[in-house]
Design a protein around this motif. Structure first.
Motif, PDB file in Angstrom:
ATOM      1  N   LYS A  36     -62.979  74.686 -28.187  1.00 14.24           N
ATOM      2  CA  LYS A  36     -64.436  74.938 -27.747  1.00 14.24           C
ATOM      3  C   LYS A  36     -64.345  74.682 -28.684  1.00 14.24           C
ATOM      4  N   PRO A  37     -65.670  73.729 -29.745  1.00 10.63           N
ATOM      5  CA  PRO A  37     -65.784  73.713 -31.102  1.00 10.63           C
ATOM      6  C   PRO A  37     -66.291  75.037 -31.781  1.00 10.63           C
ATOM      7  N   ASP A  38     -66.166  75.204 -32.526  1.00 10.28           N
ATOM      8  CA  ASP A  38     -67.185  75.940 -33.496  1.00 10.28           C
ATOM      9  C   ASP A  38     -68.906  75.650 -33.161  1.00 10.28           C
ATOM     10  N   ASN A  39     -69.048  74.219 -33.544  1.00 10.50           N
ATOM     11  CA  ASN A  39     -70.577  74.378 -33.818  1.00 10.50           C
ATOM     12  C   ASN A  39     -70.593  72.914 -33.359  1.00 10.50           C
ATOM     13  N   ALA A  40     -70.283  72.577 -32.348  1.00  9.71           N
ATOM     14  CA  ALA A  40     -70.555  71.478 -31.218  1.00  9.71           C
ATOM     15  C   ALA A  40     -70.438  71.992 -30.098  1.00  9.71           C
ATOM     16  N   VAL A  41     -70.928  70.477 -29.465  1.00 11.19           N
ATOM     17  CA  VAL A  41     -70.481  70.914 -28.233  1.00 11.19           C
ATOM     18  C   VAL A  41     -70.442  69.880 -27.333  1.00 11.19           C
ATOM     19  N   ILE A  42     -68.733  69.745 -27.100  1.00 11.40           N
ATOM     20  CA  ILE A  42     -68.177  68.888 -26.516  1.00 11.40           C
ATOM     21  C   ILE A  42     -67.794  68.381 -24.530  1.00 11.40           C
ATOM     22  N   TYR A  43     -67.953  67.000 -24.371  1.00 12.68           N
ATOM     23  CA  TYR A  43     -68.097  67.158 -22.519  1.00 12.68           C
ATOM     24  C   TYR A  43     -67.312  65.658 -21.750  1.00 12.68           C
ATOM     25  N   GLU A  44     -66.601  66.633 -20.741  1.00 18.71           N
ATOM     26  CA  GLU A  44     -65.302  65.466 -20.479  1.00 18.71           C
ATOM     27  C   GLU A  44     -65.640  65.257 -18.535  1.00 18.71           C
ATOM     28  N   PRO A  45     -66.361  64.284 -18.417  1.00 19.85           N
ATOM     29  CA  PRO A  45     -66.536  64.185 -16.598  1.00 19.85           C
ATOM     30  C   PRO A  45     -65.505  64.456 -15.875  1.00 19.85           C
ATOM     31  N   GLY A  46     -64.545  63.731 -15.902  1.00 18.08           N
ATOM     32  CA  GLY A  46     -63.240  63.962 -14.915  1.00 18.08           C
ATOM     33  C   GLY A  46     -62.616  64.700 -16.472  1.00 18.08           C
ATOM     34  N   ASP A  47     -61.397  66.007 -14.998  1.00 23.56           N
ATOM     35  CA  ASP A  47     -60.197  66.361 -16.030  1.00 23.56           C
ATOM     36  C   ASP A  47     -58.927  66.442 -15.054  1.00 23.56           C
ATOM     37  N   ALA A  48     -58.194  65.388 -14.776  1.00 15.67           N
ATOM     38  CA  ALA A  48     -56.953  65.427 -14.414  1.00 15.67           C
ATOM     39  C   ALA A  48     -56.454  66.644 -14.280  1.00 15.67           C
ATOM     40  N   GLY A  49     -56.000  67.799 -15.241  1.00 12.53           N
ATOM     41  CA  GLY A  49     -55.488  68.908 -14.439  1.00 12.53           C
ATOM     42  C   GLY A  49     -56.348  69.698 -13.558  1.00 12.53           C
ATOM     43  N   LEU A  50     -57.857  69.921 -14.119  1.00 13.65           N
ATOM     44  CA  LEU A  50     -58.517  70.586 -13.377  1.00 13.65           C
ATOM     45  C   LEU A  50     -58.996  69.862 -12.133  1.00 13.65           C
ATOM     46  N   GLU A  51     -58.876  68.509 -11.941  1.00 13.39           N
ATOM     47  CA  GLU A  51     -59.187  67.879 -10.709  1.00 13.39           C
ATOM     48  C   GLU A  51     -57.722  68.095  -9.457  1.00 13.39           C
ATOM     49  N   SER A  52     -56.566  68.962 -10.535  1.00  9.20           N
ATOM     50  CA  SER A  52     -55.632  68.599  -9.371  1.00  9.20           C
ATOM     51  C   SER A  52     -55.030  69.822  -8.733  1.00  9.20           C
TER      52      SER A  52
END
Length: 217
Positions: A36-52
């Protein structure tokens, strides 16, 4: 700008809150395995761990009626609107921190243009499973605002979408005007002139102020 509740009548035209899903393990993995960045936003369309996790299949089977989906995330700190986007198919947002969504109706976009006065803000408590309809303009979440103060904890948000959304933009021949707004696969976007996306070549379709949630009430 007044911040309304995602449980309010005002939200009903934009989406609905889904109940019955146990997102405890999903949000724990989100918190434990993603940055979780302090001064930005990151986005990941798909995450294998979450999708498992088993709940991913529940979302596919129940929330999307058996359609293929992706389970990703959007994390960071943000207070500004910057852009608005939409997809073909609903999006699920499930935050592990309280957050605010900035939303507007797609029907109000005319020739790719929208004044930001049409945008409304909605407070989403952590753990809430929120469906955002495909006719709802949205973009990156914003930090929660409590007692007039912007939270410094930022946000981690599960993002569920039809599979391959927000991946590489397909090479297309422009047929309809909306083709000019295609920014990624299944992602149409209009940008505020002050945004980094506009500077990167996104279609400038937002006029008015670039809303800053830190000035909301």
């Amino acid at each position: 700008m007044r911040i309304k509740s995602v449980f309010s009548h005002s939200f009903e035209k934009y989406g609905k809150v889904l109940t019955g899903y146990d997102v405890t393990d999903l949000l724990k993995k989100l918190d434990d395995t993603t940055k979780k960045p302090d001064n930005a936003v990151i986005y990941e369309p798909g995450d294998a761990g979450l999708e498992s996790l088993p709940i991913a299949k529940e979302f596919s089977d129940n929330a999307y009626g058996g359609m293929p989906i992706q389970v990703g995330y959007c994390n960071g700190n943000n207070t500004k609107l910057n852009c608005l986007e939409w997809h073909r198919g609903s999006e699920l947002n499930i935050p592990s921190n309280d957050m605010v969504l900035l939303l507007a109706p797609l029907q109000s976009v005319k020739n790719g243009k929208l004044n930001t006065s049409a945008v409304e803000a909605f407070y989403v408590p952590k753990g809430t499973v929120v469906e955002v309809y495909e006719t709802t303009l949205h973009y990156a979440p914003c930090n929660a605002v409590k007692n007039g103060e912007v939270s410094k904890e930022g946000f981690r948000v599960i993002i569920v979408l039809p599979k391959d959304t927000n991946t590489e933009k397909p090479a297309i021949k422009e047929i309809d005007f909306e083709d000019k707004l295609l920014w990624a696969r299944n992602k149409w976007l209009i940008a505020h002139p002050d945004s980094s996306e506009a500077k990167a070549g996104a279609f400038v379709g937002l006029s008015g102020i670039n809303i800053d949630i830190s000035k909301a009430k």
